[in-house]
Design a protein around this motif. Structure first.
Motif, short mmCIF file in Angstrom:
data_model
loop_
_atom_site.label_atom_id
_atom_site.label_comp_id
_atom_site.label_asym_id
_atom_site.label_seq_id
_atom_site.Cartn_x
_atom_site.Cartn_y
_atom_site.Cartn_z
N GLN A 46 1.13 -1.29 -0.27
CA GLN A 46 -0.08 0.09 0.21
C GLN A 46 0.53 1.12 -0.52
O GLN A 46 0.57 2.87 -0.41
CB GLN A 46 -0.90 -0.01 0.94
CG GLN A 46 -2.52 0.80 1.07
CD GLN A 46 -3.19 0.63 1.63
OE1 GLN A 46 -3.76 -1.06 1.78
NE2 GLN A 46 -3.69 1.50 2.38
N SER A 49 1.38 2.30 -3.36
CA SER A 49 0.64 2.81 -4.68
C SER A 49 0.61 4.58 -3.88
O SER A 49 0.16 4.45 -5.04
CB SER A 49 -0.55 1.73 -4.39
OG SER A 49 -0.45 0.39 -4.44
N GLN A 53 1.13 8.09 -6.64
CA GLN A 53 0.19 8.40 -6.07
C GLN A 53 0.46 9.58 -6.06
O GLN A 53 0.33 10.09 -6.86
CB GLN A 53 -1.27 8.45 -5.35
CG GLN A 53 -2.16 9.05 -5.06
CD GLN A 53 -2.72 9.38 -4.10
OE1 GLN A 53 -2.60 8.65 -2.92
NE2 GLN A 53 -3.85 10.34 -3.44
N SER A 91 5.07 -2.81 -5.57
CA SER A 91 4.04 -3.62 -4.97
C SER A 91 3.55 -5.33 -4.92
O SER A 91 2.66 -6.27 -4.53
CB SER A 91 2.70 -2.97 -5.24
OG SER A 91 2.23 -2.80 -6.74
N THR A 225 -8.14 3.38 -5.42
CA THR A 225 -7.45 2.65 -6.53
C THR A 225 -7.30 4.36 -7.80
O THR A 225 -6.50 4.61 -7.81
CB THR A 225 -7.72 1.74 -7.09
OG1 THR A 225 -7.41 0.64 -6.41
CG2 THR A 225 -6.61 1.57 -8.26
N ASN A 229 -5.12 6.58 -8.93
CA ASN A 229 -4.16 6.72 -9.89
C ASN A 229 -5.77 7.26 -10.73
O ASN A 229 -5.89 5.55 -11.08
CB ASN A 229 -3.63 5.35 -10.39
CG ASN A 229 -2.68 5.96 -11.26
OD1 ASN A 229 -2.59 6.00 -12.54
ND2 ASN A 229 -1.78 4.54 -11.74
#
Length: 376
Positions: A46, A49, A53, A91, A225, A229
């Motif tokens: 996470q 991710s 971002q 990830s 998500t 993104n």
């Protein structure tokens, strides 16, 4: 693989049951413990991710700047990832580790007789043969989940297992595999033999709740998500698959003992809580602090395999760019008319040049690969 990982996890379930002799509560605690064990991988996944971002504005700027030069865009993206200390594939490894461990989790949940009651494989095989010969369940349905079916059959037909000894019958029949009165060894059905009693309704609700919880979790993760993104918004086919999976799990939960669906419910609930906590934790301010710390660590640490691969790719792209500036033809023109063997030699030369640059950059020992190709 699942057996290797499942054996140590099985001991956890065994000690839990000896501490709290209730299969349902043990499944909840076991699921929580496995989530705690997997937390570092979930955190890294996470975090990766979230870091991606944070780079979205810079990536969007690069895409706009090099919209007509995909090769240069890829090169600049690799440079940005390297500068920021972000691995776009970072990830993936945590997710793979999670999947491997989950195989071990299923191995334990499906085998309470082996892991909790510690019955021998020979006795379990004999009990399986009795079930098949009596026609209680089909052999094809029992594959991988025989122990949960044995649990149900012994409690309903003790006399048929007398040949295995009183110790076996007593152990299995006294095994507390219920939760709030629900037999987790029973298979949910929309046509209960005893009619729609409270227990039958509760049993059917396990697959339904399992599907609903997974659907809510899917909606939540998809929302996060897309927010992190925006480029993911167009992945229609993938989104459809993501929403079909909860429906599939409902159907599947009606074909297996309730203990499996019960595990899925709590596994999703804990995953939901973990994701929500981490999304709240990774604020923009905290991500900046983490990014700065990672950059400092990177200065004093040799790059890993993935970073070297990314740098090698960037070096090859730079090499191609230099070739263009020098007036050389592009790859397709240079290899036009070459045999398969000659192309292999040419490609190996390009890779060796990139690897040599990386070795010089990181002070590693460089050994050139053989560039000889195979004849057509």
């Amino acid at each position: 693989m699942s057996k290797i990982i499942g054996i140590p996890l099985g001991w956890i379930m065994y000690f839990l049951y000896n501490f709290i002799p209730n299969y349902g509560i043990c499944i909840i605690l076991f699921t929580l413990l496995t989530k705690i064990i997997l937390f570092p991988t979930g955190y890294k996944s996470q975090l990766g991710s979230a870091r991606m971002q944070a780079l979205n504005p810079k990536l969007a700027k690069l895409k706009k700047q090099y919209a007509n030069n995909q090769q240069k865009l890829a090169e600049e993206q690799q440079k940005l990832y390297s500068q920021e200390g972000v691995n776009p594939m970072g990830s993936c490894l945590p997710m793979i580790i999670q999947m491997i461990i989950l195989y071990g989790v299923f191995y334990v949940v499906y085998r309470p007789l082996s892991h909790i009651l510690r019955l021998s494989g020979d006795v379990i095989n004999q009990a399986t043969d009795i079930i098949i010969n009596k026609g209680y369940f089909k052999e094809s349905d029992m594959k991988g989940r025989a122990e949960l079916y044995i649990l149900q059959a012994v409690k309903q037909h003790k006399e048929d297992f007398a040949s295995l000894g009183e110790n076996f019958v007593d152990k299995v029949s006294e095994f507390k595999n219920t939760f709030l009165g629900i037999d987790l060894g029973s298979i949910p059905t929309i046509h209960p033999d005893g009619g729609w009693t409270k227990t039958a309704i509760a049993l059917v609700m396990i697959p339904v709740v399992s599907g609903l919880v997974q659907l809510l979790y899917t909606i939540y993760t998809q929302y996060k998500t897309r927010k992190m993104n925006p480029a993911m918004a167009g992945m229609g086919a993938m989104n459809i698959v993501m929403f079909i999976m909860p429906l599939f799990s409902v159907w599947l939960a009606f074909t297996v003992p309730a203990g499996v669906g019960f595990y899925w419910i709590w596994s999703t609930v804990f995953a939901f809580v973990q994701s929500a906590v981490l999304y709240a934790y990774f604020t923009p301010e905290r991500l900046k602090v983490i990014a700065e710390k990672d950059k400092e660590k990177k200065k004093n640490k040799k790059p890993g395999f993935m970073q070297k691969m990314m740098d090698q790719q960037a070096a090859m792209l730079a090499q191609q760019e230099e070739a263009k500036k020098a007036g050389r033809h592009d790859y397709s023109a240079e290899t036009e008319g070459m045999s398969k063997s000659e192309k292999q030699i040419y490609n190996r030369q390009l890779i060796n040049e990139a690897r040599k640059r990386m070795a010089e950059k990181y002070g590693d020992e460089y050994k050139e690969d053989n560039v000889e190709g195979n004849d057509d």
